[in-house]
Design a protein around this motif. Structure first.
Motif, PDB file in Angstrom:
ATOM      1  N   ASP A  26      31.063  35.190  46.663  1.00  0.00           N
ATOM      2  CA  ASP A  26      32.421  33.913  47.675  1.00  0.00           C
ATOM      3  C   ASP A  26      33.907  34.147  46.718  1.00  0.00           C
ATOM      4  N   GLU A  27      34.360  34.722  45.838  1.00  0.00           N
ATOM      5  CA  GLU A  27      35.413  34.302  44.878  1.00  0.00           C
ATOM      6  C   GLU A  27      36.718  35.078  44.609  1.00  0.00           C
ATOM      7  N   PHE A  28      35.869  36.807  44.487  1.00  0.00           N
ATOM      8  CA  PHE A  28      36.436  37.560  44.546  1.00  0.00           C
ATOM      9  C   PHE A  28      36.481  38.434  45.310  1.00  0.00           C
ATOM     10  N   LEU A  29      35.708  38.927  45.511  1.00  0.00           N
ATOM     11  CA  LEU A  29      34.797  40.214  46.695  1.00  0.00           C
ATOM     12  C   LEU A  29      34.342  39.884  48.021  1.00  0.00           C
ATOM     13  N   LYS A  30      34.140  38.274  47.892  1.00  0.00           N
ATOM     14  CA  LYS A  30      34.331  37.869  49.188  1.00  0.00           C
ATOM     15  C   LYS A  30      33.272  39.092  50.372  1.00  0.00           C
ATOM     16  N   GLU A  31      32.305  39.413  50.253  1.00  0.00           N
ATOM     17  CA  GLU A  31      31.019  40.175  50.584  1.00  0.00           C
ATOM     18  C   GLU A  31      30.251  40.506  49.778  1.00  0.00           C
ATOM     19  N   LYS A  32      29.138  40.507  50.656  1.00  0.00           N
ATOM     20  CA  LYS A  32      27.458  40.672  50.147  1.00  0.00           C
ATOM     21  C   LYS A  32      27.524  41.513  49.582  1.00  0.00           C
ATOM     22  N   CYS A  33      26.752  41.602  48.003  1.00  0.00           N
ATOM     23  CA  CYS A  33      26.411  42.664  46.726  1.00  0.00           C
ATOM     24  C   CYS A  33      25.149  42.213  45.804  1.00  0.00           C
TER      25      CYS A  33
ATOM     26  N   GLY B 233      36.970  50.383  34.007  1.00  0.00           N
ATOM     27  CA  GLY B 233      38.706  50.713  35.052  1.00  0.00           C
ATOM     28  C   GLY B 233      39.554  49.982  34.255  1.00  0.00           C
ATOM     29  N   ASP B 234      39.970  49.024  35.265  1.00  0.00           N
ATOM     30  CA  ASP B 234      41.171  48.511  35.210  1.00  0.00           C
ATOM     31  C   ASP B 234      41.086  47.113  35.724  1.00  0.00           C
ATOM     32  N   VAL B 235      41.332  45.936  34.869  1.00  0.00           N
ATOM     33  CA  VAL B 235      41.607  44.285  35.238  1.00  0.00           C
ATOM     34  C   VAL B 235      41.887  44.130  36.062  1.00  0.00           C
ATOM     35  N   VAL B 236      42.032  43.804  37.239  1.00  0.00           N
ATOM     36  CA  VAL B 236      41.907  43.028  38.529  1.00  0.00           C
ATOM     37  C   VAL B 236      42.237  41.721  38.476  1.00  0.00           C
ATOM     38  N   TYR B 237      41.363  40.737  38.161  1.00  0.00           N
ATOM     39  CA  TYR B 237      41.437  39.692  37.863  1.00  0.00           C
ATOM     40  C   TYR B 237      40.751  38.993  36.981  1.00  0.00           C
ATOM     41  N   LYS B 238      41.138  38.011  36.932  1.00  0.00           N
ATOM     42  CA  LYS B 238      40.627  36.533  35.578  1.00  0.00           C
ATOM     43  C   LYS B 238      40.566  35.113  36.025  1.00  0.00           C
ATOM     44  N   LYS B 239      39.311  34.595  36.126  1.00  0.00           N
ATOM     45  CA  LYS B 239      39.764  32.827  36.375  1.00  0.00           C
ATOM     46  C   LYS B 239      38.648  32.271  35.659  1.00  0.00           C
TER      47      LYS B 239
ATOM     48  N   SER C  29      25.317  29.583  38.495  1.00  0.00           N
ATOM     49  CA  SER C  29      26.298  30.367  38.636  1.00  0.00           C
ATOM     50  C   SER C  29      27.857  30.140  39.580  1.00  0.00           C
ATOM     51  N   THR C  30      27.728  29.113  40.068  1.00  0.00           N
ATOM     52  CA  THR C  30      28.855  28.742  41.140  1.00  0.00           C
ATOM     53  C   THR C  30      29.016  27.542  40.733  1.00  0.00           C
ATOM     54  N   GLU C  31      28.212  26.634  39.597  1.00  0.00           N
ATOM     55  CA  GLU C  31      28.311  24.908  39.381  1.00  0.00           C
ATOM     56  C   GLU C  31      28.538  24.987  38.139  1.00  0.00           C
ATOM     57  N   ASN C  32      28.689  25.414  37.000  1.00  0.00           N
ATOM     58  CA  ASN C  32      28.477  25.124  35.390  1.00  0.00           C
ATOM     59  C   ASN C  32      30.117  25.778  34.877  1.00  0.00           C
ATOM     60  N   GLU C  33      30.319  25.388  33.272  1.00  0.00           N
ATOM     61  CA  GLU C  33      31.689  26.113  33.466  1.00  0.00           C
ATOM     62  C   GLU C  33      31.379  27.479  33.396  1.00  0.00           C
ATOM     63  N   ARG C  34      32.565  28.329  33.769  1.00  0.00           N
ATOM     64  CA  ARG C  34      31.895  30.015  33.995  1.00  0.00           C
ATOM     65  C   ARG C  34      33.086  30.340  33.357  1.00  0.00           C
ATOM     66  N   THR C  35      33.644  31.817  33.671  1.00  0.00           N
ATOM     67  CA  THR C  35      34.705  32.631  33.863  1.00  0.00           C
ATOM     68  C   THR C  35      34.478  33.787  34.589  1.00  0.00           C
TER      69      THR C  35
ATOM     70  N   TYR D 156      39.156  37.131  26.222  1.00  0.00           N
ATOM     71  CA  TYR D 156      40.479  38.205  25.839  1.00  0.00           C
ATOM     72  C   TYR D 156      41.127  38.950  26.832  1.00  0.00           C
ATOM     73  N   CYS D 157      40.016  39.514  27.396  1.00  0.00           N
ATOM     74  CA  CYS D 157      40.789  40.306  28.591  1.00  0.00           C
ATOM     75  C   CYS D 157      41.773  39.679  29.585  1.00  0.00           C
ATOM     76  N   ASN D 158      42.590  40.421  29.651  1.00  0.00           N
ATOM     77  CA  ASN D 158      44.104  39.693  31.042  1.00  0.00           C
ATOM     78  C   ASN D 158      43.844  40.424  31.934  1.00  0.00           C
ATOM     79  N   ILE D 159      44.588  40.241  32.886  1.00  0.00           N
ATOM     80  CA  ILE D 159      44.923  41.865  34.043  1.00  0.00           C
ATOM     81  C   ILE D 159      45.248  42.961  33.685  1.00  0.00           C
ATOM     82  N   GLU D 160      45.628  44.275  34.430  1.00  0.00           N
ATOM     83  CA  GLU D 160      45.792  44.989  33.891  1.00  0.00           C
ATOM     84  C   GLU D 160      45.410  45.556  32.566  1.00  0.00           C
ATOM     85  N   ASP D 161      44.881  45.378  31.962  1.00  0.00           N
ATOM     86  CA  ASP D 161      43.604  45.803  30.785  1.00  0.00           C
ATOM     87  C   ASP D 161      42.949  46.746  31.145  1.00  0.00           C
ATOM     88  N   LYS D 162      43.127  47.758  30.407  1.00  0.00           N
ATOM     89  CA  LYS D 162      41.730  48.879  30.794  1.00  0.00           C
ATOM     90  C   LYS D 162      40.850  48.533  29.780  1.00  0.00           C
TER      91      LYS D 162
END
Length: 217
Positions: free
Chosen positions: A82-89, A110-116, A131-137, A165-171
């Motif tokens: 529910d953070e990015f996909l917002k769907e079942k997976c 592919g292409d990095v499109v999100y990071k947090k 997965s939802t309560e610990n320190e995470r990226t 180390y990744c950034n949005i738009e990285d390959k």
């Protein structure tokens, strides 16, 4: 043996601590100081081992989902991301013990499109709520097969430092490094429901080498 760049600070502190404690124990305990020095040297050896960088031949992948870390598959289940996909997976979780290589690798190309980055708790890494309560990226990649794949570094009870180390738009290149976690942790990978899962709970994985799933066209 090649050491990871994240080892510098930890090894500096560890070596200084051993020199100081060893010197004090030799001064006061003489020969009995070996009872303190030997265990400290064993611990130092384990720290060196933890930060090792194995030499691995990383291949090119398109449909394949590659194990992002060394460890043990502890969960394969249908969830709602529910953070990015917002769907079942399908969530595939791999637990890393302190003895595993802790380099974190892209599971797909592919292409990095999100990071947090998310601050949080330090539940044991195999706890389902970690997965939802610990320190995470959280990182999302739009794969070369046009699928959105999310993966998450999760700190455990011992792990207290996550770096990515990744950034949005990285390959992103499957099997290549994007981050590191110190001292025991978990990686979650969230895949489309129609993904062909090629691993099972209990499997041991080698990051960058083992194929854990295959994306369908």
């Amino acid at each position: 043996m090649k050491l990871h760049k994240e080892s510098k600070g930890t090894l500096t502190v560890a070596i200084l601590a051993i020199l100081i404690i060893g010197g004090i124990s030799i001064y006061f305990l003489k020969m009995w100081s070996l009872l303190i020095i030997v265990p400290l040297l064993v611990i130092l050896g384990l720290v060196f081992w933890f930060f090792r960088v194995p030499n691995r031949n990383i291949l090119e992948h398109v449909e394949n989902v590659i194990a992002p870390v060394d460890g043990k598959v502890v969960m394969i289940k249908e969830v709602v991301e529910d953070e990015f996909l917002k769907e079942k997976c399908i969530q595939v979780s791999i637990f890393m013990s302190p003895l595993n290589v802790h380099i974190c690798r892209y599971p797909v190309s592919g292409d990095v499109v999100y990071k947090k980055y998310h601050p949080g708790k330090y539940l044991v890494a195999w706890h389902e709520k970690s997965s939802t309560e610990n320190e995470r990226t959280t990182v999302a990649v739009k794969s070369e097969t046009n699928h959105k794949v999310v993966f998450r570094q999760i700190a455990g009870y011992v792990a207290r430092r996550i770096v990515f180390y990744c950034n949005i738009e990285d390959k992103a290149k499957a099997g290549h490094e994007f981050g590191f976690i110190k001292f025991g942790s978990r990686m979650d990978v969230f895949l489309p429901l129609d993904t062909e899962i090629l691993c099972k709970i209990g499997d041991k994985t080698k990051g960058g080498l083992d194929v854990i799933a295959r994306l369908r066209d």
